[in-house]
Design an enzyme around this catalytic site. Structure first.
Site, short mmCIF file in Angstrom:
data_model
loop_
_atom_site.label_atom_id
_atom_site.label_comp_id
_atom_site.label_asym_id
_atom_site.label_seq_id
_atom_site.Cartn_x
_atom_site.Cartn_y
_atom_site.Cartn_z
N CYS A 155 54.95 -60.77 4.05
CA CYS A 155 55.27 -60.10 5.37
C CYS A 155 55.37 -58.61 5.36
CB CYS A 155 56.63 -60.81 5.72
SG CYS A 155 56.73 -62.37 6.52
N CYS A 186 40.31 -60.94 15.03
CA CYS A 186 41.62 -60.93 14.25
C CYS A 186 41.46 -59.39 13.53
CB CYS A 186 41.72 -62.02 13.13
SG CYS A 186 39.98 -61.85 11.97
N PHE A 222 30.47 -68.15 16.32
CA PHE A 222 31.38 -67.98 15.34
C PHE A 222 32.35 -69.35 16.00
CE2 PHE A 222 29.69 -64.03 15.77
CZ PHE A 222 29.39 -63.79 14.48
N ASP A 269 27.90 -71.54 14.06
CA ASP A 269 28.59 -71.04 13.19
C ASP A 269 27.60 -71.18 11.94
OD1 ASP A 269 31.75 -70.81 12.62
OD2 ASP A 269 30.67 -71.46 10.97
N CYS A 273 64.13 -63.22 5.30
CA CYS A 273 63.87 -63.96 4.49
C CYS A 273 64.43 -63.30 3.04
CB CYS A 273 62.23 -63.87 4.17
SG CYS A 273 61.52 -64.77 2.67
N CYS A 329 57.81 -60.02 -1.73
CA CYS A 329 56.65 -60.70 -1.30
C CYS A 329 55.83 -60.02 -0.43
CB CYS A 329 57.03 -62.28 -0.58
SG CYS A 329 55.93 -63.05 0.07
N GLN A 340 42.76 -71.66 12.94
CA GLN A 340 43.56 -70.84 13.60
C GLN A 340 45.02 -70.95 12.84
OE1 GLN A 340 42.94 -68.27 15.12
NE2 GLN A 340 40.84 -68.64 15.94
N CYS A 366 59.78 -70.01 2.33
CA CYS A 366 59.01 -69.30 3.33
C CYS A 366 59.28 -69.53 4.76
CB CYS A 366 57.55 -69.37 3.16
SG CYS A 366 56.66 -68.14 4.00
#
Ligand SMILES: C[S@@+](CC[C@H](N)C(=O)[O-])C[C@H]1O[C@@H](n2cnc3c(N)ncnc32)[C@H](O)[C@@H]1O
Length: 440
Positions: A96, A397, A303, A323, A87, A93, A274, A170
């Site tokens: 990433c 995550c 969740f 949730d 990129c 940016c 997701q 992007c």
């Protein structure tokens, strides 16, 4: 040619130039030993650890040093696995962190983040090789928009900064986002009041649904009829499925839908999804495989969001899905009502931090799957640890909170059998994890 962009070299170190906090910069030649979990190369200098963005292990770097931060001036000797970033905005940016590393080493770095978090909690389990789940790309993004006079800036925040990087392209976006930057610019132009100097700005949250883009603009409300009509025109021009401002629907030209298992789910405005379609497929596939192999008949999906696991499991097991987001639960409940041949799915709006399912409540289930936000699920996990649920699957995550919660389960008598890292945030420092626990 070395892959580090001139922008990376221009990047300011943390703390530099802060009023009242001037730290003298020095110059040094250092050798990078490891790649940290945020994607910064780490060198052991005489003064202690130095964090040097965009550097790689084994590299010899001439760096400008401010406190514990280094900024590359020159790469004297580059790593053999250094790669050219894909990129043009990489290095400026903040979206990433690691595009400058060849793929095999990049995958090993991400697997290593999970392995290190497990080791820090004294958990002796090998993380499996990471599964690449980038697929077609990110189907959900939030673009920041700022207006400077008549100029509208669109992009992501620079790493650890409140400065916005303007982007034109992007490479992590799904093809459906080909006009996303242009769209965000138009919305900024229409909504953000002209000011002298930079505006407070707004965020444009975009989701690629099967019926078109779902767009929610955060941080601003419509101001009068003309502006409202201008927004309707933008929704037409970009063929948006839906346009909302802070959750209030301005135009709904088609219901934003996604197929999950046998169900069609109507997306709630701003609800969780997701990040990639492939990520959802891989995570839910791992969950489904483990549940099916266990022979379970009933379980709890905690969740649960809009039901990416519950709806795929409900073709063969009874589910309780909980949730705290009422709109996500309503979307799931509605999808269940309109789908045939599902086993019963009970849906519950419940804050599982304040009011976790108790060990007694969990006694009804053969398995529990939980997929909390980044903070983890310590209160809920404490109850699972007291329960007799034979099979527990954690999807996370965040490696640190995953490992912390895993420790609680292991201390409660569970065995951590498998840990599978999944990469749906390509080139970012995030990594997803699926952990399988059994009470033997
Ligand atoms: C990482 S998402 C997972 C969602 C779902 N499993 C999926 O794959 O789409 C985390 C979910 O936790 C929910 N959540 C956040 N805080 C919560 C809380 N205190 N109690 C219950 N749910 C919560 C969010 O609404 C979100 O749906």
């Amino acid at each position: 040619m070395l892959a580090t962009s001139s922008r990376a070299r221009r990047k300011k170190s943390r703390g530099q130039g802060r009023p009242g906090n001037p730290r003298p910069a020095t110059e040094a030649i250092v050798t990078v030993s490891t790649l940290g979990r945020h994607g910064h190369g780490i060198a052991e200098a005489e003064t202690g650890r130095l964090f040097i963005p965009y550097s790689l292990p084994t590299e010899t770097i001439r760096a400008k040093i401010t406190g514990d931060r280094g900024e590359i001036i020159e790469i004297i000797e580059a790593a053999s696995n250094r790669a050219d970033p894909v990129c043009p905005h990489f290095g400026e940016c903040g979206g990433c962190a690691v595009q400058h590393l060849q793929e095999a080493a990049y995958h090993e770095w991400k697997r290593g983040i999970v392995a290190t978090a497990l080791r820090h909690q004294g958990l002796d389990v090998d993380a499996e090789p990471i599964i690449d789940a980038h697929g077609e790309g990110r189907r959900r993004v939030t673009l920041h928009v700022r207006r400077h006079g008549s100029h509208v800036q669109v992009g992501f925040m620079q790493a650890k900064s409140h400065r916005l990087s303007n982007i034109q392209v992007c490479p992590v976006f799904v093809p459906a986002f080909s006009e996303a930057i242009d769209l965000a610019c138009r919305l900024g132009d229409c909504l953000d009041a002209p000011v002298h100097g930079p505006s407070h700005g707004l965020d444009v949250q975009l989701t690629a649904s099967e019926t078109g883009l779902d767009c929610n603009v955060i941080g601003i409300s419509a101001n009068g009829y003309e502006q409202h009509m201008a927004l309707v025109d933008i929704a037409e021009k970009y063929d948006l499925a839906r346009l909302a401002l802070d959750g209030e629907i301005i135009a709904e030209r088609r219901k934003p839908h996604l197929r999950i298992g046998m169900a069609q789910v109507r997306l709630p405005v701003g609800g969780f999804l997701q990040a990639t379609e492939e990520g959802e497929r891989v995570l839910s596939g791992l969950v489904r495989d483990y549940v099916t192999a266990s022979g379970a008949q009933s379980g709890a999906d905690l969740f649960c969001g809009i039901g990416s696991y519950a709806l795929r499991l409900a073709d063969h097991v009874r589910i309780l899905a909980a949730d705290s987001n009422a709109m996500s639960i309503e979307a799931l409940a509605s999808a269940v009502r309109y789908t045939q041949n599902l086993k019963p799915v009970e849906t519950v709006v419940r804050d599982l931090f304040d009011n976790p399912l108790s060990a007694e409540e969990l006694a009804a289930f053969d398995f529990v799957v939980f997929n909390p936000p980044r903070a983890g699920a310590s209160a809920q996990v404490a109850e699972i640890a007291l329960s007799q649920a034979p099979n527990v699957i954690a999807v996370s995550c965040d490696p640190s909170t995953f490992a912390r919660d895993a420790r609680i389960l292991v201390d409660g008598g569970y065995t951590l059998e498998r840990v599978t890292p999944v990469d749906q945030f390509k080139w970012a420092a995030h990594v997803e994890i699926v952990g399988v626990f059994r009470r033997l």
